[in-house]
Design an enzyme around this catalytic site. Sequence first.
Site, PDB file in Angstrom:
ATOM      1  N   LYS A  62       1.588   3.997  -3.031  1.00 30.06           N
ATOM      2  CA  LYS A  62       1.180   5.392  -2.816  1.00 30.06           C
ATOM      3  C   LYS A  62       2.368   6.332  -3.005  1.00 30.06           C
ATOM      4  O   LYS A  62       2.218   7.445  -3.516  1.00 30.06           O
ATOM      5  CB  LYS A  62       0.569   5.576  -1.422  1.00 30.06           C
ATOM      6  CG  LYS A  62      -0.800   4.955  -1.251  1.00 30.06           C
ATOM      7  CD  LYS A  62      -1.847   5.545  -2.180  1.00 30.06           C
ATOM      8  CE  LYS A  62      -2.285   6.927  -1.745  1.00 30.06           C
ATOM      9  NZ  LYS A  62      -3.363   7.471  -2.607  1.00 30.06           N
ATOM     10  N   TYR A  98       0.818  -1.215   0.000  1.00 26.15           N
ATOM     11  CA  TYR A  98       0.000   0.000   0.000  1.00 26.15           C
ATOM     12  C   TYR A  98       0.851   1.264   0.000  1.00 26.15           C
ATOM     13  O   TYR A  98       0.750   2.102  -0.904  1.00 26.15           O
ATOM     14  CB  TYR A  98      -0.939  -0.013   1.217  1.00 26.15           C
ATOM     15  CG  TYR A  98      -1.592   1.312   1.521  1.00 26.15           C
ATOM     16  CD1 TYR A  98      -2.337   1.984   0.555  1.00 26.15           C
ATOM     17  CD2 TYR A  98      -1.471   1.890   2.786  1.00 26.15           C
ATOM     18  CE1 TYR A  98      -2.943   3.206   0.836  1.00 26.15           C
ATOM     19  CE2 TYR A  98      -2.081   3.105   3.077  1.00 26.15           C
ATOM     20  CZ  TYR A  98      -2.806   3.760   2.094  1.00 26.15           C
ATOM     21  OH  TYR A  98      -3.394   4.964   2.368  1.00 26.15           O
TER      22      TYR A  98
END
Length: 496
Positions: free
Chosen positions: A244, A240
């Site tokens: 990002k 994640y």
Amino acid sequence: MIDEMDVDSIVEYFRGKSILITGSTGFLGKVLVEKILRVQPDVKKLFLLIRASDVESAKLRIQNEVIEREIFQVLKEKHGVGFNNFVKEKIFPLVGDIMDEDFGLDTAKLREVSKDIDIIVNGAATTKFYERYDVAFYVNVLGAKHVCAFARKCTKLKMLLHVSTAYVVGEQEGLIAEKPFFMGETLRAGTHLDIGSELNLIKETRRELRDGGSTEKDEMKVMKKLGLKRAKNFGWPNTYVFTKAMGEMMMGLLRGDFPVVIIRPSIITSTLKEPLPGWMEGIRTVDTVIMGYANQTLSSFLGNLDSILDMIPGDMVVNAMMAALLAHSNDQQGQIIYNVTSSLSNPATSSLVIDSMHRYFFENPPCKGNGERIRLKNMRIFSTLTQLRLYMAIKYKLPLEMLRLVSITLCGIFSECYNKLSRKYRFVMRLMELYAPYSLFKGCFEDTNLEKLRMTMRKDDQINNGAYYFDFDPRSINWVDYFYGVHIPGVLKYCI
């Protein structure tokens, strides 16, 4: 940035504006959509990018997943019988996918919409720590690329705001500045990141899997492991935050001649005040502990009780977003990053959260489905992964191994029980290891830019003007009162 603003100027800024919002079906997206519609009913249009087969399906998704949620209760009461007509006049579904170039819009629709949009808010993301690498890459990285490309086609665009996360910095320690990532930058010395090569790796891996006859389940396992492997190779703890960070790199590289604001919130928790205190959706890092304790399914957790747990209520994040949009609306170009965080200005310790949780459930004992009260035991907290693994091995893994041997001796009579308990053990251990970078985080987020933004608010108008709140100062939060009186009741009310 403008020199001074107040609540009225923020509200007025959104009058007559057309805004494209991606990720509107997510928690933060709903809070943003509701706030804009409530404080500025004269906003022109809210284009909501929705994955759907057609416009009618998109409208149905918006109806079911956005405006039917409890957070719109105040807005419904405000408009009464005219609520549905009001929503139809303001919300326009845009059938498309952030993973596609031009969001998959046809030429005519692209031309029509691009002439109308003043502001883009990109909140679309997959936030699972252990997501498939291909899914996380296409949404969080290529999605950012496609948003930038689309933005350059919007002839009257004034602002692009991108929602990231404070934890793109990985497991850094000390004071962490609000500074951008540059293309190819990594968190591990001696490595260089090539986003194009990562995309090729994903495509090649998928091709090999499918040529080899792998099942969808096998492909999912491989892609999840690949994401975690690549993240750790470059210094990030999970897929994640790794993707990002790459998304931010895309924003920095591809931004056009319009201002770009990147918002980096820490752990987003339930709304503090508006429109409903305690409203939230989805179980997040802190809430996993709360729910596990309430159900007595989580007897231990990983965390240093003296460490800072950086959290920020969802409505404060949205308030900061809206203030930043106004503050930078006249900038010619450039990029600015806001850490929307609390660890520097109003830190909350892990012990504060745990103590509030213990006190709340002692005074408000949870019940089973049959009405019987659940017998509560205080949660055991471990300050290192090594201590936790040792405890779990002695308490659970060793008995599990004994059960497996007994089952083999008795021709598999306990195999179903063993498999069930073994899955639970693996799930808990994976949960602990995925959350370790946050529960053991040793950094503190600088919020200089956010403080400057707060300073532009008139002193007599920073909290509210009697009608609307635009408070995004963590120093106004009493964490004990918030957790005991707002957040924990909100988790129990809206997430069960």
